[in-house]
Design an enzyme around this catalytic site. Structure first.
Site, mmCIF file in Angstrom:
data_model
loop_
_atom_site.group_PDB
_atom_site.id
_atom_site.type_symbol
_atom_site.label_atom_id
_atom_site.label_comp_id
_atom_site.label_asym_id
_atom_site.label_seq_id
_atom_site.Cartn_x
_atom_site.Cartn_y
_atom_site.Cartn_z
ATOM 1 N N CYS A 24 0.842 -1.197 0.000
ATOM 2 C CA CYS A 24 0.000 0.000 0.000
ATOM 3 C C CYS A 24 0.875 1.243 0.000
ATOM 4 C CB CYS A 24 -0.940 0.015 1.202
ATOM 5 S SG CYS A 24 -0.082 0.223 2.777
ATOM 6 N N ASP A 437 7.937 26.399 -34.182
ATOM 7 C CA ASP A 437 8.992 26.689 -35.135
ATOM 8 C C ASP A 437 8.477 26.324 -36.526
ATOM 9 O OD1 ASP A 437 11.710 27.292 -35.998
ATOM 10 O OD2 ASP A 437 11.903 25.136 -36.303
#
Length: 738
Positions: A24, A437
């Site tokens: 856990c 770009d």
């Protein structure tokens, strides 16, 4: 050899550990806390991957780090480096537990069903009488002592170290139910027995844990498939001693390849490693590595990526990257890194898990005492206390983030999207501006012939034939575009003679008895008006072709937009992003590309020098924008690093990829939208999981404390909660599918 690495003497080392025994979030938080208490150690422990990533000073050893984990009560094994070209850590254990978990689950479920029949079905219960109580004990004992043994063992180990985890809650809960029932049966003190609680809760938890393990394995499947992609052996060309040019094929394991080796790739074979094609033409299926759905045509001087599949032709390839330097290795490393790390949103869950279990133990004790002091019997007080212990398991909390990361980053790898770390998910949520770009991003990055304009009655094909025949011997990109354009139109070229290159101006050659010139207007005495107009309005590079001192035609070469760029820009707008175009090209060319892909003219930044791209990103950030930058070249690296989210095209340079937060393996702007969409969806699933986990415990614990939930219902609900979190995460496997 372990995955421990040393950066430099006296500095730091790194090791990845496979951790066993975690059940856990409290377990992973406790191990991480213990490791980080050691001076100079930085550790991140992931419950879903069952791994720890540890950086530690060179004064310590891997054995020291393993010892810290083992003293905490868990097992630790350094992950071995795989010998395949990918060089990524191989999986060292089966998350499903090699059949042990399955066997315990099956046996516990079968016996628990019988206990429920004996305890709760009136005909059976009445027929057995008191013998039914003893039969319940006989059926429940194997469940408690054997099937639930992993819970008891983990609880005992943690207790010995003064800690508590989910296993503590489970072990205490079923021990209370089973122990009280045995005591009551032996003493005849009461008829209220809870054998069915101990049996059914154990069965529920084992079923839930098994489903979780299977689901986590599915989430990890993308990384496992990457590890299995590479070729196992390769046909290397070796030079024979009998002759300088004599070569023969030798089949060798792929790990024996070195840079510079020449190897053969036959039709249908996997490319052994990254390389450059020396001879042969074929098509390459790169779908498993880049996500590209269509095969790509390749020939001499083209690059190929290891683990892609050759189509119909025989290729001879020179290896340029091997081992951990290959594209596949980099992909695997990035996916592993992202899956092992933690998103900032998980830190809250970790802090809560660290104190959650002790708090629940206190709540259960207070619940038991309050029921007693309010006049209820021991058995009446025991049931809600056990229900609190069982339903409060923090499994769902611990699985909320890592399972979503496993699935999301794995799906990203399948789509050719490499997210470098879980913290990137938070960045994608805040981004509102994306700077694209132009060259190689919105456009193909390869000049093509776009227009042929002639003066007078000269046919276009005649002008193009003359220009391409002269340019055939030049290596200039514009010359290559003209020649390719002629060949695509089916024009046969003429052999040029007396070729003269005119540096910075053009080229001149003799075709039959005519001297033909291709180049700048300054090379011609006469340039017709129609060609002057073409030069003025062209959205690219224009060269003139002519003879006798007169220009006869104008040929325009341009870097064209990708077919998918317009749709990608529209998708980015749909995600709430404002797209900007950034380029070093002139304003006219930039405006033409922007119009073609759907970017507003006011959002075009043209004639930007490479060193100024960084400043332009800063300007946008100064306006309060959260900026994502997409690029592929060395000149984009600084801007990618400065941006709030850097995204590099995988077809670009290594420098750009290193500077970016996300690497896009496909040269397709659509992947920009895919990357942001997937990242945001993964973050959404994490938040849904955490909301459910927090909400579940917040609501369920009071209900159990007030006696509104029986231990049986609590056990089923707790197991179901963890399973729901994992299944919600697995929805990400369908991202991007129609």
């Amino acid at each position: 050899m372990s995955s421990s690495t040393t950066d430099a003497p006296g500095e730091t080392q790194h090791v990845d550990l496979a951790i066993s025994g975690m059940t856990c979030a409290s377990c992973s938080a406790r191990i991480e806390r213990k490791l980080n208490k050691v001076e100079g150690v930085q550790a991140s422990v992931n419950l879903a991957t069952e791994k720890a990533s540890v950086t530690f000073p060179s004064a310590l050893s891997v054995t020291d780090i393993v010892g810290v984990v083992e003293k905490t009560g868990y097992g630790a094994t350094p992950l071995e480096q795989d010998r395949r070209p990918g060089g990524a850590p191989a999986m060292t254990h089966d998350v499903v537990g090699s059949g042990s978990l399955r066997l315990r689950m099956v046996v516990a479920s079968a016996l628990a069903l019988l206990v429920v029949l004996v305890h709760m079905v009136p005909p059976v219960r009445d027929a057995l009488g008191m013998g039914g109580h003893w039969l319940q004990l006989v059926l429940t004992a194997p469940i408690y002592f054997w099937a639930a043994w992993p819970f008891h063992r983990a609880a005992a180990i943690n207790a010995r170290h003064g800690a508590s985890t989910m296993d503590t809650l489970v072990s205490v809960g079923i021990t209370a139910a089973f122990g009280w029932s045995v005591l009551a049966l032996l003493t005849g003190f009461t008829a209220d027995l809870y054998f069915e609680t101990a049996a059914v809760v154990t069965a529920f938890l084992l079923i839930g844990r098994f489903i979780e393990a299977r689901a986590k394995a599915q989430g990890r499947s993308a990384l496992t498939s990457l590890l299995e992609l590479g070729a196992k052996d390769v046909a290397v060309l070796r030079q024979e001693g009998g002759g300088a040019m004599a070569t023969s094929e030798h089949r060798v394991p792929v790990e024996e390849l070195v840079v510079g080796d020449r190897f053969v790739v036959r039709p249908g074979e996997k490319v052994a490693t990254d390389g450059t094609i020396l001879s042969g033409r074929s098509t390459i299926d790169a779908s498993m590595v880049t996500g590209e759905s269509m095969p790509v045509e390749v020939g001499p001087q083209d690059t190929v990526t290891g683990a892609t599949v050759n189509g119909h032709g025989r290729l001879i390839v020179r290896a340029t990257r091997v081992g951990s330097e290959t594209t596949l290795a980099r992909i695997t490393e990035l996916v592993e890194q992202a899956q092992t790390g933690k998103a900032p949103v998980q830190r809250l869950a970790d802090r809560i898990s660290a104190v959650f279990v002790p708090t629940v133990l206190v709540i259960a004790a207070v619940t038991f005492l309050l029921w007693l002091v309010t006049g209820h019997t021991f058995t009446e007080a025991l049931a809600p206390a056990v229900a609190v212990l069982i339903i409060a398991c923090p499994c769902a909390l611990g699985l909320a983030t890592p399972t979503a990361l496993l699935t999301g980053t794995g799906r990203g790898a399948q789509l050719g999207i490499l997210i470098k770390g879980p913290q990137i998910l938070e960045s994608t949520r805040r981004v509102d501006t994306v700077v694209l770009d132009k060259t190689g991003t919105l456009t193909t990055g390869r000049p093509v012939l776009t227009d042929v304009v002639t003066a007078g009655s000269l046919p276009e094909h005649a002008a193009l034939k003359a220009a391409a025949s002269v340019e055939a011997g030049s290596e200039h990109p514009v010359a290559g575009a003209v020649v390719d354009g002629a060949r695509e139109r089916g024009i046969d070229l003429v052999q040029a003679e007396d070729v003269v290159n005119l540096p910075g101006e053009g080229v001149r050659a003799r075709l039959k008895d005519t001297e033909v010139t291709v180049g700048r207007p300054s090379l011609f005495d006469v340039v017709p008006e129609v060609l002057v107009e073409t030069l003025e309005r062209a959205d690219g590079t224009t060269v003139l072709v002519g003879w006798g001192g007169t220009a006869r035609a104008a040929l325009t070469v341009a870097d064209t937009a990708r077919e998918t760029s317009a749709a990608a820009v529209e998708r980015l707008r749909g995600l709430g992003l404002t797209p900007y175009l950034l380029t070093g090209d002139n304003a006219r060319t930039a405006a033409a590309v922007a119009q073609e892909v759907g970017i507003d003219p006011s959002d075009v930044m043209a004639e930007v020098l490479p060193q100024d791209k960084f400043a332009r990103v800063q300007e946008l950030q100064g306006q309060g924008r959260v900026v994502a930058m997409v690029g592929d070249g060395v000149n984009d690296a600084a801007a990618l690093a400065q941006a709030d989210l850097g995204m590099a095209m995988g077809s670009g340079t290594d420098v750009a990829a290193e500077s970016a937060d996300i690497v896009l393996m496909r040269s397709d702007v659509e992947t920009v939208a895919d990357a942001i969409g997937l990242s945001r969806q993964t973050l959404t699933v994490i938040k849904q999981n955490l909301l459910w986990a927090f909400g579940y415990n917040t609501l369920a614990i009071p209900l159990a404390a007030f006696g509104l939930l029986t231990p049986l219902i609590a056990g089923g609900a707790m197991a179901l909660s963890s399973v729901l979190v994992v299944l919600n995460s697995l929805r990400l496997k369908g991202f991007g599918r129609a």
